[in-house]
Design an enzyme around this catalytic site. Structure first.
Site, mmCIF file in Angstrom:
data_model
loop_
_atom_site.group_PDB
_atom_site.id
_atom_site.type_symbol
_atom_site.label_atom_id
_atom_site.label_comp_id
_atom_site.label_asym_id
_atom_site.label_seq_id
_atom_site.Cartn_x
_atom_site.Cartn_y
_atom_site.Cartn_z
ATOM 1 N N HIS A 23 -5.033 -29.852 -37.013
ATOM 2 C CA HIS A 23 -6.261 -29.155 -36.644
ATOM 3 C C HIS A 23 -6.953 -29.819 -35.459
ATOM 4 C CE1 HIS A 23 -5.793 -26.485 -40.007
ATOM 5 N NE2 HIS A 23 -5.731 -27.507 -40.845
ATOM 6 N N LYS A 70 0.835 -1.203 0.000
ATOM 7 C CA LYS A 70 0.000 0.000 0.000
ATOM 8 C C LYS A 70 0.868 1.251 0.000
ATOM 9 C CE LYS A 70 -3.506 2.537 2.617
ATOM 10 N NZ LYS A 70 -4.575 2.480 3.641
#
Length: 534
Positions: free
Chosen positions: A291, A140
């Protein structure tokens, strides 16, 4: 205000890797060190002059170490704003010093609860309180304080301090973000554990009666992921993409790339599918993915033969495919994979022999580009859940990675499969679960020779798989990921020469399907378990 000089460091860590060397360099820069408990003892044992936190606060550690750093003289020194006169006056009035560097990492909660024998009491005692509080306080106040939460950050922090005796705002901002991510992951791990331990609340407030369900599917699910790479693009060039790793994960995301171009989004999807196939096969095995479906897969007595047969299954589709391999790649296998006319996008395997690497990266035209990934062990460890995004949320399920015991299989036809056919059915069943539904595979002598994937009707998938197999379908076996709704697929299989079929069973027309097999003297096995892959 410019960055304050680093006068004091507050150090309290669980992970003491590299700590003594780091602290020694801080002392050499004239920084005073304050520490507590085991960290203080560790640093003093290393010959460092360290001030004990309890000596500074005048308040002893108590409650068997539960209470050490929760004190105004600690948090005041962390939270004070150096550019605010009232804050600094308050510190002076109460004899509080400032801490410009805070080095904290937390009790090993995740490692503790990962042990199968861990008790609830032991887990509770490994919930850190003072550590996260100091981390959050320092994060903080990152305008004035640098918060270090990992040994990996030591070198960068030390480099700045040695240069100017200060840390830059840019570094402190990055450290603060890492700190909040660190505590978020920690709290999430605690919440997930307690949810699994039956802390879901009384009936009527979200509790489940099934303890295993609560453990594996908590009422609240938070993801903790770290970005490991930004991709050139996603599935298509107009989509952006990136790779994120689970905390402490292994697998494909942690694999070492030994050669080749940057991996693409589609490469990673295909490689994951390729590895999933060979992971479940006991012998040397190679899978060929195009694929996201297998166009080749084979197992053999040696890896080179498996590679040859996997590539030969559908050479046209195999051009530009990716490969998964479940053994260390040797020179003989590399020779097969670099045969004239082949083109491979990527190969993932546990490891590569030096001779194999030399062949793969020097012989073919694609030598510079082929992506080679060393994965290490292919084993899947721990819980394994799958998440899939849908509009407004996610679907979550157990991954379909378990084995299907052959002891539970049931031969439902008059003709029993021969031992050789039964082995072939096992291979077909191991492969078909990795094909998009509706899924059909045709295999012969431990090699995939025909695949039908993703069709809207099962008979269409059967037609495609048999067409792909061609003459190889004669004497082969067929695997289906779900039941046959009608006997028409059996008619096609028989006409192509299929000798045995494996499927889950469960159709209303099972009797008609079995009768069709009996007419053609085809052996059929019901596994009792479906393997849809959507």
């Amino acid at each position: 205000m410019s960055s304050p000089p680093v006068k004091r460091a507050l150090i309290s860590v669980s992970d003491k890797q590299q700590l003594a060397d780091f602290a020694r360099e801080l002392v050499a820069c004239g920084i005073e060190i304050y520490s507590s408990g085991g960290t203080c003892a560790h640093l003093r044992q290393a010959g460092l002059d360290v001030r004990e936190v309890s000596e500074y606060t005048g308040f002893p550690e108590m409650l068997e170490g539960r209470l050490k750093t929760l004190h105004p003289k600690i948090h005041g020194g962390i939270l004070a704003r150096h550019d605010m006169a009232s804050d600094m006056t308050s510190l002076a009035e109460h004899g509080i010093v400032t801490f410009e560097l805070v080095v904290v990492n937390l009790y090993p909660f995740q490692q503790t609860v990962a042990r199968p024998e861990v008790t609830l009491d032991e887990a509770i005692e490994n919930i850190d309180i003072g550590g996260p509080t100091m981390v959050r306080s320092a994060a903080k106040n990152h305008a004035h304080v640098a918060i270090v939460t990992s040994p990996e950050q030591y070198s960068e922090v030390l480099a700045e301090i040695q240069l100017t005796r200060r840390t830059t705002p840019e570094l402190r901002r990055r450290l603060a973000l890492a700190a909040f991510e660190h505590t978020a992951r920690y709290d999430r791990a605690i919440a997930d554990f307690l949810s699994g331990a039956g802390y879901g609340g009384p009936a009527g407030e979200g509790a489940d009666d099934d303890a295993a369900l609560v453990r594996d599917f908590p009422r609240s699910l938070q993801l903790s992921l770290q970005r490991t790479a930004v991709l050139r693009y996603g599935e298509n060039p107009h989509q952006r993409g990136a790779v994120y790793a689970e905390t402490g994960s292994g697998g494909l995301v942690a694999a070492r790339q030994l050669n080749g171009k940057e991996l693409s989004y589609n490469n990673l999807l295909d490689l994951d599918s390729a590895l999933a196939i060979v992971r479940g096969l006991p012998g040397p095995a190679v899978s060929v993915i195009k694929h996201n479906n297998p166009c080749g897969a084979a197992t053999a007595d040696n890896l080179a033969e498996a590679a040859r047969r996997a590539m030969d299954a559908d050479p046209l589709s195999a051009f530009g495919a990716v490969l998964g391999i479940n053994r260390k790649v040797d020179a003989a296998t590399a020779d097969v994979l670099t045969a004239p006319g082949t083109f491979i996008e990527a190969i993932a395997a546990p490891a590569f022999e030096e001779a194999a690497l030399d062949i793969l990266t020097t012989r073919p035209k694609w030598k510079v580009n082929v992506r080679l990934l060393a994965t290490g062990s292919l084993a899947v460890t721990g819980g394994y859940r799958e998440l899939r995004r849908i509009s407004g949320g996610y679907l979550c399920q157990d991954a379909d990675v378990g084995s299907d015991p052959e002891s539970e299989w049931q031969v439902v036809t008059a003709r029993q499969p021969s031992p050789r056919e039964r082995d072939e059915l096992s291979f077909a069943w191991a492969v078909v679960r990795h094909v998009k539904s509706n899924a059909i595979v045709v295999t012969h002598e431990g090699a995939l020779c025909g695949t039908g994937a993703g069709q809207m009707s099962r008979v269409d998938s059967v037609e495609i798989a048999l067409r792909k197999a061609g003459e190889q379908a004669k004497g082969a076996v067929l695997g289906s990921d779900a039941f046959f709704p009608f006997p028409d697929s059996i008619d096609l299989a028989a006409a192509a020469g299929i000798r045995a079929i494996i499927q889950p069973g469960g159709s209303k027309k099972d009797d008609e399907v079995i009768a069709a097999c009996d007419r053609y003297s085809i052996a059929m096995v019901f596994t009792g378990r479906r393997h849809f892959k959507h």
